[in-house]
Design an enzyme around this catalytic site. Structure first.
Site, mmCIF file in Angstrom:
data_model
loop_
_atom_site.group_PDB
_atom_site.id
_atom_site.type_symbol
_atom_site.label_atom_id
_atom_site.label_comp_id
_atom_site.label_asym_id
_atom_site.label_seq_id
_atom_site.Cartn_x
_atom_site.Cartn_y
_atom_site.Cartn_z
ATOM 1 N N THR A 1 0.849 -1.194 0.000
ATOM 2 C CA THR A 1 0.000 0.000 0.000
ATOM 3 C C THR A 1 0.886 1.246 0.000
ATOM 4 O OG1 THR A 1 -1.726 -1.161 1.218
ATOM 5 C CG2 THR A 1 -1.788 1.230 1.327
ATOM 6 N N THR B 1 4.496 4.456 -3.685
ATOM 7 C CA THR B 1 5.520 3.706 -4.431
ATOM 8 C C THR B 1 4.970 2.353 -4.869
ATOM 9 O OG1 THR B 1 7.127 4.761 -2.968
ATOM 10 C CG2 THR B 1 7.956 3.040 -4.411
ATOM 11 N N ASP C 1 6.331 -4.120 -1.109
ATOM 12 C CA ASP C 1 5.676 -3.039 -0.384
ATOM 13 C C ASP C 1 6.660 -1.887 -0.208
ATOM 14 O OD1 ASP C 1 3.780 -1.635 1.038
ATOM 15 O OD2 ASP C 1 3.420 -3.208 2.517
ATOM 16 N N ALA D 1 8.128 1.381 2.291
ATOM 17 C CA ALA D 1 8.445 1.543 3.715
ATOM 18 C C ALA D 1 8.639 3.026 3.970
ATOM 19 C CB ALA D 1 9.687 0.765 4.088
ATOM 20 N N ASP D 2 8.437 3.443 5.206
ATOM 21 C CA ASP D 2 8.551 4.863 5.527
ATOM 22 C C ASP D 2 9.953 5.243 5.987
ATOM 23 O OD1 ASP D 2 5.775 5.580 5.041
ATOM 24 O OD2 ASP D 2 5.352 4.236 6.706
ATOM 25 N N LYS E 1 6.843 1.151 9.079
ATOM 26 C CA LYS E 1 5.775 1.218 8.097
ATOM 27 C C LYS E 1 4.484 1.660 8.790
ATOM 28 C CE LYS E 1 5.181 -2.100 5.151
ATOM 29 N NZ LYS E 1 4.802 -1.086 4.132
ATOM 30 N N GLY F 1 2.740 4.676 7.617
ATOM 31 C CA GLY F 1 2.405 6.056 7.299
ATOM 32 C C GLY F 1 1.073 6.147 6.565
ATOM 33 N N GLY F 2 0.778 5.126 5.773
ATOM 34 C CA GLY F 2 -0.493 5.078 5.039
ATOM 35 C C GLY F 2 -1.634 4.472 5.838
ATOM 36 N N GLU G 1 -0.579 -5.136 6.198
ATOM 37 C CA GLU G 1 0.741 -5.263 5.559
ATOM 38 C C GLU G 1 1.624 -6.247 6.324
ATOM 39 O OE1 GLU G 1 1.039 -0.740 3.635
ATOM 40 O OE2 GLU G 1 2.094 -1.213 5.491
#
Lengths: 231, 231
Positions: free
Chosen positions: B33, B36, B89, B91-92, B102, B104-105, B111
């Site tokens: 998600t 990116t 996926d 990553a932040d 991870k 942030g979304g 996830e």
């Protein structure tokens, strides 16, 4: 004179009434879930009505909220109070060193949350709940729906004998938070601390029914009368 | 000849397209998600259409499901497959030793669930996400609604600088599982392993955004081109 033999139901009622004695005026009281807790809540309802007891209840399930409301016990959610003075709840199994299994009624998550913010925590049980070692009672684990089958398989491979809890209609039981419960049929839990830490780490586990180092006092209804243990 | 300087958006697109190369025919693919991951999913959609790639996608959020469906990617839930071959996926934040933050979304729970059952796990990021130590990015913690304010106060007392995540309309953000997110503004996480274990234990914490010892490969878009690291 022949002694009257109390039934399990009468023992539950006795400890419920005994526990209510610890509730003092102006207290914020965590109200547990289950048949033994129900007797305690009934007694608090009586005291409010007949003895003008003033308390605020913090409930641990939708079922308990309903019962308390019907009895006229003023309620607040756990986030509306600063702390809870005393929580009284039942337990499904209590070991010799005061570790417990809870969650037979499916309310373990809210029960653990309320207990976590309580200054005093009392368990009320009949003597059938006292065991040497935990594990004969299936350990409830509350899990996120997404991935629950994967987790089930994982528990199966670990030899934890998992069973999804179901309703009387055979559907998967849904908790008040919208999760599933997987009951682990372990028979003996050699080290509850290590098992609790392991379960905490699993992705998808919201909470488990091991209540470790939490309780301050246990009131037990036995055929020979009430016994109170302090931890 | 002047070098073309790529924007952050172009870097994200490049790594998304690069990551899609790891997806082979007949694979079950975990679809991440975020912005990116979206480029990677777009590229998989293109390959299905133009190159007859056959895959099954396992999504990590409602948003990703929607995007994948629109692109004609066949989808299954994590419980409908036996395992996932590969999850890609974003990553932040990624530290030097391949730990990550991870969430942030807001999709960290699903996830993490999908990643847990994946044989291979790839992160795709632009170079701004690489850090020496985790913590400048606020650490998301997904928490049960009941008792969330108590937990917030507890984090505050621990000096974790918590903030409830809110929507654009100023309401508390709700995850796909119906929970809240509390972001911890820690600045520096000295020991992510110990912090992760601590958070796992807190009653009311469903999951946290520390993804430790999980990733196998990291693809990074830099202004000098793509870099791939294997863990």
């Amino acid at each position: 004179m022949r002694e009257k033999v109390l039934t399990q139901e009468e023992l539950k009622k006795q400890v419920g009434i005994e526990a209510a004695k610890y509730v003092k005026n102006e207290m914020i009281v965590g109200l547990g879930t289950g048949s033994t807790a129900n007797y305690m809540i009934d007694e608090l309802g009586r005291k409010i009505k007949e003895e003008h007891l003033k308390i605020i209840g913090v409930t641990t399930s939708k079922a308990t909220s309903k019962q308390a409301q019907a009895l006229g016990i003023p309620l607040k959610a756990i986030d509306e109070v600063e702390y809870v003075d005393l929580t009284i709840d039942s337990a499904d199994e209590i070991s010799e060193n005061f570790h417990g299994i809870k969650g037979g009624g499916g309310a373990l998550l809210f029960e653990k949350i309320v207990a976590s913010y309580s200054r005093q925590y009392i368990w009320i049980v009949d003597e059938s709940k006292l065991v040497k070692q935990l594990g004969a009672f299936p350990l409830p684990v509350e899990v996120v729906k997404y991935g629950a089958k994967q987790l089930y398989r994982f528990f199966e491979n670990k030899g934890y004998h998992p069973h999804f809890r179901t309703t009387n209609e055979g559907k998967k039981f849904i908790t008040d938070s919208g999760n599933y419960i997987i009951d682990l049929h372990l028979e003996v839990i050699a080290n509850p601390i290590i098992l609790g830490e392991e379960l905490d780490k699993f992705v998808g586990v919201v909470e488990h029914g091991l209540f470790l180092n939490m309780v301050n006092k246990v009131i037990v209804g036995t055929k020979k009368g009430l016994r109170t243990y302090s931890n």
